[in-house]
Motif scaffolding. Structure first.
Motif, PDB file in Angstrom:
ATOM      1  N   GLU A 306     -15.867 -22.703 -12.386  1.00 15.35           N
ATOM      2  CA  GLU A 306     -16.376 -22.409 -13.731  1.00 15.35           C
ATOM      3  C   GLU A 306     -17.814 -21.917 -13.681  1.00 15.35           C
ATOM      4  N   GLU A 307     -18.605 -22.490 -12.797  1.00 14.39           N
ATOM      5  CA  GLU A 307     -19.992 -22.049 -12.650  1.00 14.39           C
ATOM      6  C   GLU A 307     -20.036 -20.582 -12.227  1.00 14.39           C
ATOM      7  N   SER A 308     -19.194 -20.217 -11.268  1.00  8.21           N
ATOM      8  CA  SER A 308     -19.142 -18.835 -10.809  1.00  8.21           C
ATOM      9  C   SER A 308     -18.632 -17.914 -11.915  1.00  8.21           C
ATOM     10  N   PHE A 309     -17.662 -18.397 -12.705  1.00  7.57           N
ATOM     11  CA  PHE A 309     -17.145 -17.622 -13.837  1.00  7.57           C
ATOM     12  C   PHE A 309     -18.260 -17.299 -14.817  1.00  7.57           C
ATOM     13  N   ARG A 310     -19.013 -18.323 -15.230  1.00  7.84           N
ATOM     14  CA  ARG A 310     -20.100 -18.104 -16.195  1.00  7.84           C
ATOM     15  C   ARG A 310     -21.165 -17.178 -15.619  1.00  7.84           C
ATOM     16  N   GLU A 311     -21.491 -17.357 -14.353  1.00  5.47           N
ATOM     17  CA  GLU A 311     -22.491 -16.512 -13.717  1.00  5.47           C
ATOM     18  C   GLU A 311     -22.043 -15.056 -13.697  1.00  5.47           C
ATOM     19  N   THR A 312     -20.757 -14.823 -13.432  1.00  2.57           N
ATOM     20  CA  THR A 312     -20.223 -13.464 -13.412  1.00  2.57           C
ATOM     21  C   THR A 312     -20.283 -12.839 -14.801  1.00  2.57           C
ATOM     22  N   VAL A 313     -20.005 -13.630 -15.834  1.00  5.97           N
ATOM     23  CA  VAL A 313     -20.113 -13.131 -17.210  1.00  5.97           C
ATOM     24  C   VAL A 313     -21.549 -12.720 -17.520  1.00  5.97           C
ATOM     25  N   ILE A 314     -22.498 -13.594 -17.207  1.00  7.90           N
ATOM     26  CA  ILE A 314     -23.909 -13.323 -17.525  1.00  7.90           C
ATOM     27  C   ILE A 314     -24.412 -12.107 -16.773  1.00  7.90           C
ATOM     28  N   MET A 315     -24.107 -12.027 -15.493  1.00  8.95           N
ATOM     29  CA  MET A 315     -24.548 -10.878 -14.703  1.00  8.95           C
ATOM     30  C   MET A 315     -23.928  -9.592 -15.230  1.00  8.95           C
ATOM     31  N   GLY A 316     -22.645  -9.633 -15.557  1.00  9.88           N
ATOM     32  CA  GLY A 316     -21.968  -8.439 -16.054  1.00  9.88           C
ATOM     33  C   GLY A 316     -22.497  -7.963 -17.387  1.00  9.88           C
ATOM     34  N   LEU A 317     -22.949  -8.892 -18.215  1.00 11.04           N
ATOM     35  CA  LEU A 317     -23.485  -8.508 -19.526  1.00 11.04           C
ATOM     36  C   LEU A 317     -24.827  -7.796 -19.421  1.00 11.04           C
ATOM     37  N   ARG A 318     -25.450  -7.824 -18.262  1.00 11.08           N
ATOM     38  CA  ARG A 318     -26.677  -7.052 -18.067  1.00 11.08           C
ATOM     39  C   ARG A 318     -26.384  -5.546 -18.103  1.00 11.08           C
ATOM     40  N   MET A 319     -25.138  -5.179 -17.808  1.00  4.21           N
ATOM     41  CA  MET A 319     -24.776  -3.769 -17.778  1.00  4.21           C
ATOM     42  C   MET A 319     -24.265  -3.314 -19.138  1.00  4.21           C
ATOM     43  N   VAL A 320     -24.558  -2.070 -19.478  1.00  2.00           N
ATOM     44  CA  VAL A 320     -24.142  -1.513 -20.766  1.00  2.00           C
ATOM     45  C   VAL A 320     -22.627  -1.565 -20.912  1.00  2.00           C
ATOM     46  N   GLN A 321     -21.893  -1.324 -19.836  1.00  2.43           N
ATOM     47  CA  GLN A 321     -20.438  -1.344 -19.905  1.00  2.43           C
ATOM     48  C   GLN A 321     -19.894  -2.746 -20.120  1.00  2.43           C
ATOM     49  N   GLY A 322     -20.694  -3.772 -19.836  1.00  2.00           N
ATOM     50  CA  GLY A 322     -20.255  -5.140 -20.020  1.00  2.00           C
ATOM     51  C   GLY A 322     -19.454  -5.656 -18.845  1.00  2.00           C
ATOM     52  N   VAL A 323     -18.725  -6.748 -19.094  1.00  2.00           N
ATOM     53  CA  VAL A 323     -17.960  -7.409 -18.043  1.00  2.00           C
ATOM     54  C   VAL A 323     -16.473  -7.199 -18.292  1.00  2.00           C
ATOM     55  N   SER A 324     -15.742  -6.881 -17.235  1.00  2.00           N
ATOM     56  CA  SER A 324     -14.318  -6.569 -17.333  1.00  2.00           C
ATOM     57  C   SER A 324     -13.490  -7.834 -17.524  1.00  2.00           C
ATOM     58  N   ARG A 325     -12.664  -7.866 -18.560  1.00  2.00           N
ATOM     59  CA  ARG A 325     -11.821  -9.028 -18.820  1.00  2.00           C
ATOM     60  C   ARG A 325     -10.744  -9.185 -17.752  1.00  2.00           C
ATOM     61  N   SER A 326     -10.154  -8.068 -17.347  1.00  2.00           N
ATOM     62  CA  SER A 326      -9.080  -8.141 -16.360  1.00  2.00           C
ATOM     63  C   SER A 326      -9.611  -8.585 -14.999  1.00  2.00           C
ATOM     64  N   THR A 327     -10.816  -8.119 -14.646  1.00  2.00           N
ATOM     65  CA  THR A 327     -11.410  -8.535 -13.377  1.00  2.00           C
ATOM     66  C   THR A 327     -11.702 -10.028 -13.389  1.00  2.00           C
ATOM     67  N   LEU A 328     -12.226 -10.524 -14.495  1.00  2.00           N
ATOM     68  CA  LEU A 328     -12.489 -11.953 -14.619  1.00  2.00           C
ATOM     69  C   LEU A 328     -11.203 -12.760 -14.467  1.00  2.00           C
ATOM     70  N   GLU A 354     -19.367  -7.355 -28.601  1.00  2.00           N
ATOM     71  CA  GLU A 354     -18.035  -6.907 -28.993  1.00  2.00           C
ATOM     72  C   GLU A 354     -17.052  -7.188 -27.864  1.00  2.00           C
ATOM     73  N   LEU A 355     -15.845  -7.567 -28.254  1.00  2.00           N
ATOM     74  CA  LEU A 355     -14.785  -7.863 -27.310  1.00  2.00           C
ATOM     75  C   LEU A 355     -13.699  -6.819 -27.490  1.00  2.00           C
ATOM     76  N   THR A 356     -13.635  -5.867 -26.558  1.00  2.00           N
ATOM     77  CA  THR A 356     -12.620  -4.824 -26.624  1.00  2.00           C
ATOM     78  C   THR A 356     -11.395  -5.268 -25.828  1.00  2.00           C
ATOM     79  N   ALA A 357     -10.410  -4.398 -25.745  1.00  5.97           N
ATOM     80  CA  ALA A 357      -9.209  -4.718 -24.975  1.00  5.97           C
ATOM     81  C   ALA A 357      -9.522  -4.877 -23.496  1.00  5.97           C
ATOM     82  N   THR A 358     -10.649  -4.280 -23.060  1.00  5.64           N
ATOM     83  CA  THR A 358     -10.954  -4.284 -21.622  1.00  5.64           C
ATOM     84  C   THR A 358     -12.239  -5.021 -21.256  1.00  5.64           C
ATOM     85  N   HIS A 359     -13.233  -5.088 -22.159  1.00  8.57           N
ATOM     86  CA  HIS A 359     -14.551  -5.603 -21.789  1.00  8.57           C
ATOM     87  C   HIS A 359     -15.166  -6.482 -22.882  1.00  8.57           C
TER      88      HIS A 359
END
Length: 378
Positions: A306-328, A354-359
């Motif tokens: 769970e710690e790694s999950f949250r860290e991946t979300v936070i790091m991914g949100l630094r990018m304009v494209q956001g974090v990929s739901r399918s990758t997570l 925003e939560l899209t179908a992908t990110h």
């Protein structure tokens, strides 16, 4: 992706804002440090045989100031890394360089060794600002270094600039940024000054000998950045980074995706298969331990799921494209909306994310409070 980071912990002098692991001087350690670094690289290549076979996607030499080293030593490090690990076709090979430590022949030698991306730490094109933050170069030396890199044949140049500096105004920021853009860089890293503990600026702030620009001035600087970078064809792709199409820093994107990476050198941190390792920071002790064939790792952290999950979300949100739901989901078996529940809804309803179908991504409305958004998701 196979990413390798190498830390060169030496500088000519310590900048007033700098909290990175680096030391001024230390010339007597340059040769022994490079020898030790190559010994650690050899061990890493032996430990990660499959990685060495696949080859590196990215190699990044940072610091400190890598270009403090005589170019022959830096060339040895780069060539040893490529000999030991190999490189995939089109691998990104980056070196950080500071004006005042480089000239055309230095760049030519780096390019001949395989470097294809240069990151120049300019920070400002205003001489009073450069002096105040403790840089060793002036405006003209910065311009000369960029021109030398171009003449040497580098076609992928990134420039670092800082805003929110003591005494800086929106007008002086516009001048610095416009000058940087006049060189047609492929990439810009634009960092707002943060006063870090145990830096000279921290002491200056406590003694009230410097003050930072007002919040309205910072907002104005942000507006200037958006205006000038857009006109120059550079697009924001991460909180502090702009790039021309196809020139995003692949090595740093790997960090923001929270993917695995190898590392070597004093203070370097690696992360592989959920295990993060930090190496001893003191370069002298690093050399001694390598020569005694002892471990240089002083801290090991095993990341919980769970710690790694949250860290991946936070790091991914630094990018304009956001974090990929399918990758997570593929990586953790967890759905982002189910995991965060009400916390996420409180950010979705006012339109901050925003939560899209992908990110999951931060919206334009949310970017000004991005740090607060990420804090809620930690």
């Amino acid at each position: 992706m196979t990413a390798l980071y190498l830390h060169i912990p030496f500088c000519r002098s310590k900048c007033h804002y700098c909290s990175f692991s680096s030391c001024a001087g230390g010339e007597a350690l340059y040769g022994p440090y490079v020898d030790a670094l190559i010994m650690e690289l050899t061990r890493l290549a032996e430990q990660h045989g499959a990685t060495a076979t696949e080859g590196l996607d990215t190699l990044f030499l940072g610091g400190g100031t890598p270009t403090c080293l005589p170019v022959e030593l830096l060339q040895r490090v780069i060539r040893s890394s490529l000999d030991l690990f190999g490189a995939v076709p089109g691998a990104e090979i980056s070196v950080e360089a500071n004006p005042g430590t480089v000239e055309r022949r230095y760049f030519e030698t780096l390019l001949a060794a395989g470097v294809n991306r240069l990151s120049l730490g300019v920070q400002s094109f205003e001489d009073p600002e450069l002096a105040l933050i403790g840089r060793i170069h002036n405006r003209q030396e910065a311009c000369s270094a960029i021109e030398a890199a171009r003449v040497a044949g580098c076609t992928n140049i990134s420039l670092d600039l800082m805003f929110g500096l003591p005494g800086q105004t929106p007008a002086s920021w516009r001048n610095s940024l416009a000058k940087a853009l006049s060189f047609n860089p492929q990439h810009l890293s634009l960092y707002q000054l943060t006063i870090e503990p145990d830096t000279r600026f921290d002491v200056f702030m406590q003694n009230h000998t410097i003050s930072l620009p007002a919040e309205d001035d910072i907002v104005a600087m942000d507006d200037i950045t958006a205006e000038l970078c857009s006109a120059a064809g550079l697009r924001l792709y991460e909180t502090s980074n702009y790039a021309a199409e196809g020139y995003q820093c692949r090595h740093n994107v790997n960090y923001w995706l929270n993917d695995d990476y190898l590392a070597a050198g004093a203070a370097a941190v690696s992360c592989r298969r959920g295990v993060r390792e930090r190496r001893i920071a003191d370069p002298g002790e690093y050399i001694r331990r390598i020569n005694r064939q002892e471990s240089v790792v002083v801290e090991t952290e095993h990341l919980a799921r769970e710690e790694s999950f949250r860290e991946t979300v936070i790091m991914g949100l630094r990018m304009v494209q956001g974090v990929s739901r399918s990758t997570l989901y593929a990586r953790y078996g967890m759905e982002i909306s189910e995991y965060y529940g009400v916390i996420l809804k409180k950010l979705l309803d006012p339109g901050f994310v925003e939560l899209t179908a992908t990110h999951l991504r931060i919206t334009a409305k949310g970017w000004p409070i991005a740090n607060q958004i990420m804090a809620k998701l930690v």
